[in-house]
Write a protein that holds these residues in place. Sequence first.
Motif, mmCIF file in Angstrom:
data_model
loop_
_atom_site.group_PDB
_atom_site.id
_atom_site.type_symbol
_atom_site.label_atom_id
_atom_site.label_comp_id
_atom_site.label_asym_id
_atom_site.label_seq_id
_atom_site.Cartn_x
_atom_site.Cartn_y
_atom_site.Cartn_z
ATOM 1 N N UNK A 9 50.310 49.833 4.510
ATOM 2 C CA UNK A 9 50.139 48.378 3.737
ATOM 3 C C UNK A 9 48.881 48.274 3.084
ATOM 4 N N UNK A 10 47.710 49.095 3.280
ATOM 5 C CA UNK A 10 46.656 48.889 2.654
ATOM 6 C C UNK A 10 46.526 49.392 1.243
ATOM 7 N N UNK A 11 47.473 50.116 0.774
ATOM 8 C CA UNK A 11 47.631 50.209 -0.686
ATOM 9 C C UNK A 11 47.481 49.330 -1.498
ATOM 10 N N UNK A 12 47.330 49.508 -2.833
ATOM 11 C CA UNK A 12 47.146 48.202 -3.885
ATOM 12 C C UNK A 12 48.676 47.475 -3.868
ATOM 13 N N UNK A 13 48.671 46.340 -3.751
ATOM 14 C CA UNK A 13 49.895 45.415 -3.944
ATOM 15 C C UNK A 13 49.903 45.013 -5.365
ATOM 16 N N UNK A 14 50.463 45.663 -6.144
ATOM 17 C CA UNK A 14 50.298 45.324 -7.703
ATOM 18 C C UNK A 14 51.320 44.278 -8.072
ATOM 19 N N UNK A 15 50.899 43.098 -7.994
ATOM 20 C CA UNK A 15 51.628 41.912 -8.357
ATOM 21 C C UNK A 15 50.670 41.150 -9.466
ATOM 22 N N UNK A 16 50.776 41.513 -10.827
ATOM 23 C CA UNK A 16 49.799 41.075 -11.678
ATOM 24 C C UNK A 16 50.338 39.734 -11.975
ATOM 25 N N UNK A 17 51.451 39.104 -12.052
ATOM 26 C CA UNK A 17 51.935 37.885 -12.448
ATOM 27 C C UNK A 17 51.427 36.950 -11.314
ATOM 28 N N UNK A 18 52.000 37.479 -10.114
ATOM 29 C CA UNK A 18 51.776 36.489 -8.952
ATOM 30 C C UNK A 18 50.037 36.351 -8.879
ATOM 31 N N UNK A 19 49.309 37.281 -9.123
ATOM 32 C CA UNK A 19 47.989 37.130 -8.872
ATOM 33 C C UNK A 19 47.406 36.136 -10.050
ATOM 34 N N UNK A 20 47.941 36.232 -10.891
ATOM 35 C CA UNK A 20 47.462 35.321 -12.356
ATOM 36 C C UNK A 20 47.952 33.925 -11.912
ATOM 37 N N UNK A 21 49.093 33.682 -11.290
ATOM 38 C CA UNK A 21 49.490 32.291 -10.652
ATOM 39 C C UNK A 21 48.524 31.787 -9.760
ATOM 40 N N UNK A 22 48.100 32.786 -8.789
ATOM 41 C CA UNK A 22 47.406 32.619 -7.636
ATOM 42 C C UNK A 22 46.103 31.917 -8.176
ATOM 43 N N UNK A 23 45.371 32.358 -9.118
ATOM 44 C CA UNK A 23 44.161 31.987 -9.647
ATOM 45 C C UNK A 23 44.213 30.829 -10.536
ATOM 46 N N UNK A 81 46.980 40.048 -1.078
ATOM 47 C CA UNK A 81 47.724 39.374 0.051
ATOM 48 C C UNK A 81 48.326 38.190 -0.045
ATOM 49 N N UNK A 82 47.327 37.259 -0.529
ATOM 50 C CA UNK A 82 47.756 35.627 -1.002
ATOM 51 C C UNK A 82 48.757 35.650 -1.908
ATOM 52 N N UNK A 83 48.593 36.706 -2.911
ATOM 53 C CA UNK A 83 49.765 36.591 -3.984
ATOM 54 C C UNK A 83 51.007 36.932 -3.502
ATOM 55 N N UNK A 84 51.140 37.928 -2.718
ATOM 56 C CA UNK A 84 52.388 38.514 -2.235
ATOM 57 C C UNK A 84 53.011 37.321 -1.346
ATOM 58 N N UNK A 85 52.265 36.939 -0.304
ATOM 59 C CA UNK A 85 52.652 36.013 0.737
ATOM 60 C C UNK A 85 53.129 34.668 -0.246
ATOM 61 N N UNK A 86 52.562 34.178 -0.982
ATOM 62 C CA UNK A 86 52.782 33.000 -1.738
ATOM 63 C C UNK A 86 53.807 33.187 -2.721
ATOM 64 N N UNK A 87 53.881 34.294 -3.380
ATOM 65 C CA UNK A 87 55.207 34.467 -4.221
ATOM 66 C C UNK A 87 56.469 34.452 -3.546
ATOM 67 N N UNK A 88 56.390 35.175 -2.346
ATOM 68 C CA UNK A 88 57.486 35.253 -1.362
ATOM 69 C C UNK A 88 57.939 33.924 -0.932
ATOM 70 N N UNK A 89 57.003 33.219 -0.132
ATOM 71 C CA UNK A 89 57.429 31.995 0.718
ATOM 72 C C UNK A 89 57.164 30.691 0.172
#
Length: 218
Positions: A9-23, A81-89
């Motif tokens: 799971x150290x491949x890129x986690x492609x979540x552009x929308x979640x990443x944008x929301x994170x920032x 990682x933060x994008x994935x975790x927070x997008x899900x939880x």
Amino acid sequence: MAIRRQPWAFSSLHLPLATALLFVWMFGWGHAMAHTDTANMTALQKHVSFFDRNKDGIITPSETFEGSVAIGFSVAYAREFASLVHGANGPITSPADAPLPHLSIYIENMYKGMHGSDTGAFDAKGRFVPQKFEEIFIKHAKTRRDGLTHSEVEEMILANRDPLDPESWEGPEIEWGGIYKLARDSDGFLHKDDARGIYDGSVFVKLEEKRASSQGVM
């Protein structure tokens, strides 16, 4: 869309929308306060509370990002990682009256974020189940009884996969794969006490202290 399984799971986690929301969240929104009874936390709540950097009962994406860097993840990985975790939880654990866009994680409701394909060492309420933890090493620690190799961790992850719930497969890869990479010893073993520390968050404290110490020496 199905996510192709990548090593550890150290491949890129492609979540552009979640990443944008994170920032947007990190530099724009604030959040309310929540009450968490720290004396009576479940193991799952302790597991995530390391990332509650200001100890207000709510974990923001920026706090997960900060905590992830603190234990040794790269900035790029910590962001995704933060994008994935927070997008899900975030949406699952946020109360209805929480400020939008519901990206923060409310520790009190963390049990709602439980996922399948795990070891069973958390029960449905997030309490630690010692017998299930011991089963990890009884079944998979074949090289030495108090540690897991890379292949043994992967074997354990595969053995616990729920074939009817493929969406839950990525979580254990990220959790166990990430901690293995950071906490393994020089011989490639994840020690039993460090694996136990995943469940109550103590391994995160250990990794942060280790990183801080190494930076202080340099």
